[in-house]
Design an enzyme around this catalytic site. Structure first.
Site, PDB file in Angstrom:
ATOM      1  CB  ALA A  93     -10.340  -9.705  -3.453  1.00 32.55           C
ATOM      2  CG  ASP A 145      -3.466 -17.691  -3.241  1.00 30.06           C
ATOM      3  OD1 ASP A 145      -2.471 -17.492  -2.517  1.00 30.06           O
ATOM      4  OD2 ASP A 145      -4.216 -16.775  -3.634  1.00 30.06           O
ATOM      5  NE  ARG A 197      -9.271  -6.921  -0.575  1.00 33.44           N
ATOM      6  CZ  ARG A 197      -8.542  -7.181   0.501  1.00 33.44           C
ATOM      7  NH1 ARG A 197      -9.075  -7.129   1.702  1.00 33.44           N
ATOM      8  NH2 ARG A 197      -7.270  -7.511   0.382  1.00 33.44           N
ATOM      9  CE  LYS A 230      -5.523 -14.769   1.088  1.00 32.44           C
ATOM     10  NZ  LYS A 230      -5.185 -13.553   0.324  1.00 32.44           N
ATOM     11  CG  ASP A 242      -1.366  -9.802  -4.925  1.00 28.62           C
ATOM     12  OD1 ASP A 242      -0.470 -10.436  -5.534  1.00 28.62           O
ATOM     13  OD2 ASP A 242      -1.504  -9.846  -3.688  1.00 28.62           O
ATOM     14  CG  ASN A 243       2.809 -10.408  -8.014  1.00 31.92           C
ATOM     15  OD1 ASN A 243       3.663 -10.742  -8.818  1.00 31.92           O
ATOM     16  ND2 ASN A 243       2.067 -11.295  -7.348  1.00 31.92           N
ATOM     17  CB  CYS A 253      20.537  12.488  -1.841  1.00 31.28           C
ATOM     18  SG  CYS A 253      19.778  13.344  -3.236  1.00 31.28           S
TER      19      CYS A 253
END
Length: 1092
Positions: free
Chosen positions: A514, A540, A551, A564, A612-613, A668
């Site tokens: 995007a 990419d 988008r 991409k 994006d990370n 847990c």
């Protein structure tokens, strides 16, 4: 340069479907949209029938505006049923808006008037969002200046009407939106066909006339006026005399788990310290699930006071209420807000508070309020814009500003910044792409607010400037003159010298999703990398998916599955054929440093992250730090965005400050004591992956090489190895499926195990009245006491869980799915054949309750013996299998609604939620949480890239100081804009030296160890340790290391560290620990040794 001939079909129009259907607009949206019944037809226009109207298919144009294609139909491919939302296409947008807002958008007809760069951006964002129809209005023709800011025009469009020239490329963005055109002068009456109207090129007089009509119309029509002039922009909103905002910020209602409530006046409510409360004084809350003090669970909202991190008081006397016992949830009530907008005529005289974006410019909006009015007067008087570089025109504008200021009855400005007004006058005619992108995002979001009541509108004026983007020093008027090029508008603001720098730049864009698509479009329009010496590299490693299309606007549905970067680069090349772009499919990481080698990095002018990370961002940040390259960083989350400028030696780097890690629920809690749906979904995805991916993969690993697999398990010999072998044996022996009925049996028994037997065991081990070792109730907040489920074939959710489980189990074993699986009657009959064994809870069952435990496997002294026994059973089992037997592991894929993955995970989570009386969720909400979907919308993405590209002018100019740069945080939902100077890097000083994290010391000519030590000694530094990676090359404490003194460092790296230095590397890096003459440790920069 990308060969544009290879993708000529990329921008070709899509043929629209021609079927029709009726759609009843949801009555709940009647206050925001015109209630009507629409007939779906492509041969209709979204505007009234007047001369100059044309529908996209060139069909007739006399239909009413309310007759158009309902945009609920499946987004781009029209496959979803009428009235439905295509969740595959709009999933990221749904995560921001929700279904109700999307439905309101799908019923909204919008007018966009003025199709230069800003109008094109607004239209693009609205079409991607999926409004019902967009009508494009423009009476003018495409000019050369338009090519600097509008991605929809090419040189072939010069002389054509802007609206007509825009239709084809805008239609490609979303085939479900009706796009029509108006090319004649608008009448007020035509505005009644729309829920919102946007004007980007209109005189003040005409704007006031239209706004008065919209304001008085019943229901009111949202009126938005926005302008971009050079580096200056404005927005004005009027949504009518009484506009209701249903959700002011878009955030989920805040909640807290109650620990105690006092019998007091006022009552003190304490919550568990599981998470800090986010309540604020004045918030309204409701109480639920409270044991005792039932007077508070009447559903009546109560106001909070004295909000603290873990407590608050309520304005209520609970002295005589029933005593609080335990449990309870407190939840924020979000109330609608009514706004009373002024008309433009009223607001010009009494603008109220301006929305600020930069506190260093707090006095700027009142001056720009006058400047935009003066510009309108200038154009009205002279019939043209001020000429760039013309002092005469600038003085005329300044005089008009003074006249308006002096005519004010009160609130006159004491000082008029003439330098600012000169810059305003010089760039007045130009629409710059970054400004259009930024304001296109803002205005597009305001339209969404107007149509849906989602998020707080801009109230009412917003002024912005980025004069810091101008080159430092005075501009030569001759340098601003047009050159008869597509960049003339930009040249009129920045001059031809900076334009040359832009064209010859070497830029690296990391990511083409995007953000990457928007950046590629922006750079192509700005002319970046479009000169003979310029080059843009974009990389990419991802491929295009359907969910990207809402988008990532350079992609089309026929590109799904393609790379991409390749598609985006081809599309950018069509926007500007002069763009020199190379598309790669490599992930920027240590593994690709042979591709992105030293030469590549050293030749760059700037790096733009579109990632994006965080992991990838940190890697690129380290590379930029190492090679001392500017990094322009940005990110979005729903309606929020932030940008960070990383400038060598001037600012701190991206990795210098990090957000705290997200709090993870204890294991847990997730496995035995969930208290919210997130816990249930985390558990559900874990079980899905364990049953359908990890265990089948382990089975295949064992069957493909039994001896090696068993050897590894015997060597491990721990509880985890034992558990893994148990699961593999279970899968191949007791739970092996040969028929679809076996799969149904497996799924039905799993239901019994997970949602009945395990709960019975848990409540047997810890009864409802159990206490801890300290005597406190075991089942106290946040723990919730569970109840087992009784399976019923008449409960659809039970049957759906078994269906999804059986189908996916069959897939792992390669068993065909019978057609009768879709018959609930036949499925129920198959399920009822399953024999359910009686369950008896174990007295010695071990259930992990330690919140610090990291594994549910409990170690045993007999693990090795158990593993040996399991191995023997596995070998016997393997002998019975057919040769080549293997399973089909299933990798979780959230974006395919036909694969049953989310059906099973939703079933897992909701059945568990039912056990613990936790509110259940639908499949879409489950997908957001379990699929870890990042909410995303086109508007915030466009705005973020606009902000970044305003900084790109400064970076490529190369003459700007720290105070000229801006980091930005913005939230379109509020709306909030916060711009600030970046933080400088930390400076370390030693004697007369100083350095920052940006510095790297370089030694050339292949030095020896002795030469390095002496070089440091000359700086007053005594090296006592030198390492390469994890290998120690030298330590002053080791006598034998003194023998290495006269050896070349490159030989030590090869011989001692056993490093292989590839041919493309001409240097390596070492870390040196130093101290000064007083034995104080000194943190010195990394040292690079050049050996070639």
């Amino acid at each position: 340069m990308v060969n544009s001939n290879s993708s000529l079909d990329f921008m070709l129009p899509v043929k629209r479907p021609t079927t029709g259907a009726a759609l009843e607009v949801d009555s709940e949206s009647s206050s925001l949209t015109k209630k009507h019944r629409s007939f779906v037809s492509t041969a209709t226009s979204a505007t009234g029938g007047t001369a100059g109207v044309s529908a996209v298919n060139m069909g007739g144009g006399n239909a009413d505006a309310n007759n158009g294609v309902s945009n609920g139909v499946g987004g781009r491919n029209g496959k979803a049923p009428i009235g439905d939302i295509d969740e595959d296409l709009h999933s990221r947008q749904l995560a921001v808006y929700g279904r109700e807002t999307m439905r309101r958008l799908f019923a909204s007809n919008i007018l966009v008037s003025g199709l230069q760069g800003l109008g094109a951006e607004v239209a693009k964002n609205l079409i991607l969002a999926g409004v019902k129809s967009v009508t494009l209005h423009d009476e003018g023709n495409v000019e050369l200046w338009d090519l600097a800011s509008s991605f929809i025009f090419s040189e072939e469009d010069l002389g054509k009407n802007r609206a007509l020239a825009s239709v084809q490329k805008l239609q490609e963005l979303n085939n479900a939106v009706v796009i029509s055109t108006l090319t004649d002068e608008l009448t007020k009456e035509q505005l009644s066909n729309f829920q919102a109207v946007v004007f980007t090129d209109i005189s003040l007089d005409k704007a006031m006339e239209y706004d008065d009509y919209c304001h008085k119309h019943q229901p009111p029509i949202a009126f938005i006026k926005s302008e971009v002039h050079g580096l200056f922009g404005s927005v004005f909103c009027d949504f009518g005399p009484k506009f209701t905002v249903f959700d002011v910020d878009g955030e989920d209602p805040r909640t807290g788990i109650i620990a105690s409530i006092s019998n007091d006046n006022p009552a003190l409510v304490a919550c568990v310290d599981d998470e800090r409360l986010e309540f604020q004084d004045g918030d309204l809350v409701v109480f639920s699930e409270v044991r005792g003090m039932t007077e508070l669970t009447d559903g009546k909202p109560r106001k909070i006071k004295n909000a603290r991190p873990y407590s608050f008081t309520i304005e209520e006397d609970t002295t005589n209420y029933t005593a609080y016992e335990r449990g309870g949830i407190v939840t924020q009530v979000k109330e609608p807000k009514v706004l009373n907008f002024k008309t433009l005529k009223q607001a010009l005289k009494d603008p109220g508070d301006f929305l600020l974006s930069d506190f260093s410019k707090f006095d700027r909006p009142p001056l720009l309020h006058l400047a935009f009015q003066a510009l309108d007067k200038f154009i009205a008087d002279l019939g043209r814009y001020p000429v760039a570089g013309s002092e005469e025109d600038a003085q005329k504008l300044i005089s008009l500003v003074n006249d308006i200021n002096n005519s004010l009855p009160d609130g006159k400005l004491e000082e008029i910044d003439q330098k600012l007004l000169r810059n305003f006058a010089f760039g007045a005619r130009a629409v710059l792409n970054p400004m259009a992108a930024m304001f296109g995002g803002i205005v597009g979001q305001e339209v969404v607010k107007a149509c849906s009541g989602k998020f707080h509108p801009l109230f009412q004026f917003f002024y912005f400037d980025s004069v810091e983007s101008l080159p430092n020093g005075p501009l030569d008027p001759d340098d601003l003159k047009p050159l008869n090029s597509r960049y003339d508008a930009q040249i009129s603001v920045f001059g031809s010298k900076l334009q040359e720098k832009l064209e010859d730049a070497k830029v690296f864009i990391v990511g083409s999703g995007a953000l990457g698509c928007e950046f590629l479009k922006n750079l192509a329009l700005m002319g970046v990398c479009c000169g003979d010496g310029g080059k843009l590299t974009v990389t990419d490693d991802d491929v295009i998916e359907k969910s990207n299309l809402s988008r990532q606007f350079l992609f089309r549905d026929w590109n799904i599955g393609q790379a991409k970067s390749t598609v985006a680069a081809s599309a950018a090349n069509l926007i500007n054929p002069s763009l020199h772009v190379e598309a790669l499919q490599n992930r920027a990481s240590p593994e690709t440093e042979n591709v992105f080698d030293d030469t590549f990095w050293e030749n760059l002018n700037v790096v733009i992250n579109a990632l994006d990370n965080v992991t990838a961002r940190l890697y690129v940040d380290q590379r930029c730090l190492y090679f001392q390259k500017p990094l322009l960083e940005s990110g979005t989350l729903g309606a929020k965005c932030n940008t960070q400028m990383v400038i060598p030696h001037q600012t701190e780097n991206y990795g210098a400050s990090r957000d705290p890690p997200e709090k993870q629920a204890p294991m847990c809690t997730v496995h035995s004591f969930p208290h919210n749906i997130d816990h249930c979904l985390t558990w559900a995805r874990s079980e899905f992956e364990g049953l359908l991916e990890k265990t089948p993969a382990e089975v295949n690993a064992y069957l493909s090489n039994p001896n090696e697999y068993i050897s590894a398990m015997n060597k491990a010999g721990d509880a985890q190895a034992r558990d893994t072998l148990e699961r593999v044996l279970e899968c191949l022996e007791r739970d092996r499926c040969d028929t679809f009925q076996d799969c149904i049996t497996w799924a039905r028994l799993k239901f019994e195990d997970y949602f009945s037997n395990r709960v019975k065991q848990l409540t047997f081990t810890f009864p409802e009245d159990a206490v801890t070792s300290s005597g406190a109730p075991f089942w106290s907040a946040p723990k919730r006491f569970p109840r087992p489920l009784q399976f019923s074939v008449h409960d659809l959710s039970h049957l759906q869980f078994v269906t999804a489980g059986a189908i996916l189990r069959a897939e792992t074993f390669g068993i065909p799915i019978p057609d009768w699986v879709n018959s609930s009657e036949k499925l129920a009959n198959a399920v009822e054949k399953v024999i359910i064994p009686d369950f008896l809870p174990k007295k010695d069952a071990k259930i992990v309750t330690d919140e610090k435990a990291t594994s549910l496997s409990t170690a045993s002294i007999d693990d090795a013996a158990v593993i040996s026994e399991l191995v023997m059973k596995l070998e016997r089992c393997r002998e019975k299998l057919t040769p080549g037997y293997k399973m089909n592991p299933i990798q979780f894929e959230k974006d395919d609604d036909t694969n049953y993955h989310m059906d099973l995970i939703t079933g897992f989570a909701n059945m568990r939620a039912r056990n613990y009386s936790i509110p259940e969720v639908d499949k879409l909400k489950a997908k957001f949480i379990a699929g870890r979907i990042i909410p995303a919308i086109a508007t915030s993405t466009a705005m973020a890239t606009g902000f970044v590209c305003l900084e790109l002018y400064k970076v490529l100019d190369g003459q700007h100081k720290l105070e000229d740069y801006r980091n930005t945080f913005a939230n379109l939902a509020l709306p909030l804009f916060s711009m600030a100077e970046p933080v400088p890097p930390k400076v370390i000083k030693h004697q007369d030296l100083s350095w920052t994290i940006w510095d790297r010391w370089i030694l050339k000519d292949n030095p020896s160890l002795r030469e390095l030590l002496q070089w440091l000694k000359n700086k007053g530094l005594n090296a006592y340790s030198i390492s390469f990676g994890s290998c120690l090359l030298y330590n002053s404490m080791f006598p034998r290391h003194k023998e290495r003194m006269d050896r070349k460092l490159v030989d030590l790296v090869k011989d001692v560290a056993k490093a292989e230095l590839p041919p493309y590397r001409c240097h390596f890096d070492i870390v040196v620990a130093c101290e000064d003459d007083e034995d104080n440790d000194i943190d010195i920069p990394q040292i690079s040794i050049y050996f070639r």
